[in-house]
Design an enzyme around this catalytic site. Sequence first.
Site, PDB file in Angstrom:
ATOM      1  N   HIS A  48       0.935  -1.400  -0.198  1.00  0.00           N
ATOM      2  CA  HIS A  48      -0.111   0.534  -0.306  1.00  0.00           C
ATOM      3  C   HIS A  48       0.626   1.305   0.059  1.00  0.00           C
ATOM      4  O   HIS A  48       0.559   2.209  -0.797  1.00  0.00           O
ATOM      5  CB  HIS A  48      -0.960   0.007   1.551  1.00  0.00           C
ATOM      6  CG  HIS A  48      -1.376   1.623   1.192  1.00  0.00           C
ATOM      7  ND1 HIS A  48      -2.764   1.984   0.482  1.00  0.00           N
ATOM      8  CD2 HIS A  48      -1.372   1.689   2.550  1.00  0.00           C
ATOM      9  CE1 HIS A  48      -2.783   3.092   0.997  1.00  0.00           C
ATOM     10  NE2 HIS A  48      -2.651   3.461   2.049  1.00  0.00           N
ATOM     11  N   HIS A  72       4.558   6.870   5.439  1.00  0.00           N
ATOM     12  CA  HIS A  72       2.569   7.261   6.322  1.00  0.00           C
ATOM     13  C   HIS A  72       2.037   6.966   7.036  1.00  0.00           C
ATOM     14  O   HIS A  72       2.248   7.125   8.137  1.00  0.00           O
ATOM     15  CB  HIS A  72       1.846   8.088   4.790  1.00  0.00           C
ATOM     16  CG  HIS A  72       1.575   6.645   4.297  1.00  0.00           C
ATOM     17  ND1 HIS A  72       1.524   6.370   3.312  1.00  0.00           N
ATOM     18  CD2 HIS A  72      -0.165   6.996   4.531  1.00  0.00           C
ATOM     19  CE1 HIS A  72       0.894   5.364   2.974  1.00  0.00           C
ATOM     20  NE2 HIS A  72      -0.686   5.675   3.816  1.00  0.00           N
ATOM     21  N   GLU A  76       1.233   4.885  12.787  1.00  0.00           N
ATOM     22  CA  GLU A  76      -0.256   4.707  12.813  1.00  0.00           C
ATOM     23  C   GLU A  76      -0.347   2.757  13.287  1.00  0.00           C
ATOM     24  O   GLU A  76      -0.917   2.484  14.011  1.00  0.00           O
ATOM     25  CB  GLU A  76      -1.170   5.678  12.469  1.00  0.00           C
ATOM     26  CG  GLU A  76      -2.232   4.736  12.312  1.00  0.00           C
ATOM     27  CD  GLU A  76      -2.684   6.051  13.568  1.00  0.00           C
ATOM     28  OE1 GLU A  76      -3.737   5.626  13.786  1.00  0.00           O
ATOM     29  OE2 GLU A  76      -2.221   7.514  13.695  1.00  0.00           O
ATOM     30  N   ASP A  77       0.147   2.786  12.640  1.00  0.00           N
ATOM     31  CA  ASP A  77       0.147   0.870  12.491  1.00  0.00           C
ATOM     32  C   ASP A  77       1.111  -0.118  12.739  1.00  0.00           C
ATOM     33  O   ASP A  77       1.118  -1.461  12.884  1.00  0.00           O
ATOM     34  CB  ASP A  77       0.297   0.795  11.135  1.00  0.00           C
ATOM     35  CG  ASP A  77      -1.652   1.068  10.437  1.00  0.00           C
ATOM     36  OD1 ASP A  77      -2.444   1.492  11.342  1.00  0.00           O
ATOM     37  OD2 ASP A  77      -1.895   1.708   9.479  1.00  0.00           O
ATOM     38  N   ASP A 139      -2.715   9.097  -1.155  1.00  0.00           N
ATOM     39  CA  ASP A 139      -3.585   7.535   0.332  1.00  0.00           C
ATOM     40  C   ASP A 139      -4.821   6.897   0.142  1.00  0.00           C
ATOM     41  O   ASP A 139      -5.132   5.806  -0.388  1.00  0.00           O
ATOM     42  CB  ASP A 139      -2.480   7.810   1.402  1.00  0.00           C
ATOM     43  CG  ASP A 139      -3.563   6.930   2.444  1.00  0.00           C
ATOM     44  OD1 ASP A 139      -4.033   5.750   2.252  1.00  0.00           O
ATOM     45  OD2 ASP A 139      -4.024   7.225   3.654  1.00  0.00           O
ATOM     46  N   ASP A 260     -23.953  17.907 -23.383  1.00  0.00           N
ATOM     47  CA  ASP A 260     -22.918  18.490 -23.265  1.00  0.00           C
ATOM     48  C   ASP A 260     -22.170  17.429 -22.416  1.00  0.00           C
ATOM     49  O   ASP A 260     -21.215  17.404 -21.594  1.00  0.00           O
ATOM     50  CB  ASP A 260     -22.762  19.235 -22.012  1.00  0.00           C
ATOM     51  CG  ASP A 260     -23.204  20.026 -20.875  1.00  0.00           C
ATOM     52  OD1 ASP A 260     -24.065  18.843 -21.136  1.00  0.00           O
ATOM     53  OD2 ASP A 260     -23.143  20.825 -20.883  1.00  0.00           O
TER      54      ASP A 260
END
Length: 714
Positions: A48, A72, A76-77, A139, A260
């Site tokens: 990812h 990134h 967090e993970d 992301d 259009d």
Amino acid sequence: MMRQFELVERVKAYDPNADEEQLNRAYVYAMKMHGSQLRASGDPYFSHPIDVAGILTRYKLDCASIVTALLHDTIEDTDATLDEVRRLFGTEVARLVDGVTKLTRIQISSDNAKQAENFRKLLLAMSEDIRVLLVKLADRLHNMRTLHFIKKEEKRKRIAQETMDIYAPLAERIGMAEIKTELEDLAFRELHGDAKESIEARLTFLREQGGSLVPKIIEELRDTLKANGLDAEVTGREKSPYSIWCKMQRKNVSFEQLSDIMAFRVTVGTLERCYQALGIIHGAYPMVPDRFKDYISTPKRNGYQSIHTAVIGPQRLRIEIQIRTAEMHSVAELGVAAHWSYKQGTPSMEGRQYRWIRELLEILEHTASPEEFLEHTKLEMFADQVFCFTPKGDLIGLPSGATPVDFAYNVHTEVGDRCVSAKVNGRLVPLRTVLRNGDQVEIATSKAQTPSPEWERFVVTGKARAQIRKFVRSQHRDQYLSLGRQLLERTFKEQGYQLTDKGLEGVLKKYRLNAVEDLIVEVGATHLTAKEVMQAVYPGIKMLPKLANALSFGRNRKKTKAEAEPHLRIRGMIPGMAMHFAKCCHPLPGDRIVGIVTTGKGITIHTIDCDQLETFSNEPERWLDLGWDHETVGTAHVGRITVVVSNEPGSLGALTTVIAQNLGNITNLKITNRQQDFFDMLVDVEVQDVRHLTNIIAALRANAAINYVERAKH
């Protein structure tokens, strides 16, 4: 999944000075920290961040942004810490990773306080460095591309709605058109899958049926430009399914009614040639009115520049054409990524594309809480909103199409009720003026002012409309009460009886009403007739015709010519001076009036609120304070009303009948605007005084054929 050397080669291809060693270390560090983690698709999790970095190379972001994309999710993970990232990759990368980490925690919540605080964090992170937002958008884009792997439908829809509400508008705000369009279509697939499939099927059918039509249009446009000495690149672009669906919803039309779906782009070398191309196209093909926009001379707030026009073009088809330079096209597609200032140095918040963030930051300093900030701003990122400033710098968020009256009610209900005029960017404008992003609006108020029913025709906010309707209902009730009492008193008197509240109380139960006042209002609104009520009060009474009194005003009416005016005594008049009534405001006995002295003409009498008085504001010596000495009974005066009548058989007859029944005499009628469903009219009516005109207006409002009626003030 992109390999390590492939990522480095992509970055080096557009940035030969990129730190290759840092890129390699970040790639390996992300792979190591995410280890055996898996995504919902079953792929290794570290695929990812690598794909997010790959998306950013498409926009040629700098080395620090690519490294941030790789890292990134580590804080967090994984077990990684911000201090470790700072030690290994430097302060700049650590700051960017920290900013993206804060954005990752943002989710739509039913808890208003939490949502407001998250929005505040979002703004602060973006304000420190716009690259934080670019990484987060990439992301979110990769997460949306793999959204279908999530098993829980509820979670998929929540993520899709969050994307539609926050991230797609943010991408549009900074000019990232490609990302915005893809985010919208991916979210559209999840939220309205059936609609998307239907539109895509119809687009496929059109491609098959008109496959040769688009190349013919492109070729003819190119030949037309070349024949006039201009070489240009002409391309065709199909609108996205979500864009088509939005237009169908907004205009309430079917797919087949859209003309259009295809847009054509003309790309030239210089700004001057943009206008040359416009002249050639408008000279060769009929222009479609109200479809021309010049975003070159007045760019959008995200930096977008282009000329938009629509013509009846090649093959006699209505087509939309965009004209721009190659540089403008780059900005249109890549947004801030096409010309960010930190490619030449440090990040700056001075560019047009960042100014909206800086302005919100200034407001943030003056708000007491995150909730207040959210209430006043809504982040200025939603495409269907405009954001304007008070003279003190407070930010007011309003729906697209909002006017100074909407702005005034948003500030405070009392400000809206007492609004008399508005200045936009220091210039006096009509109250119906449509506001634009960034406008500074100043509202002038007066204690004597009340909401005008006409405002409801152009306001767009629910708060303004509800407040105006509330006032109008109250005003109408007062008028109906006055008219109803007059009708009842006249009917009772004609039959030789006296109207009493006690008598009316006895029939309240019959009409299921609670108060005598409610019964009188029903008569004034013509829901009940005075004759019905009298027969209810006096059952079995035989009604006698009494026409003489009803027609007395019409027979004895005197004209407002010179022979009638001497009978009128105006308090404050200069003896011997000629007098006439202004045609702009048509003053009536009962109005507050002033006189303006004009050499050779005498005194012109105006109502105190007449717009024309502003012309004499710097000449106080010409003003006279006047008043009606008495209301001359039987003397006719012309009052002017504005009426909107339904375009149906009998409507005009209903208008004239109601006026005649209420003892008015129409002296002039002019249709000012014709529409499919309604006619706007100016009607001059001879009346005795203001009260008489007010009664006529109230009676007209009660008629189903009359959509709108108000005394004309101009």
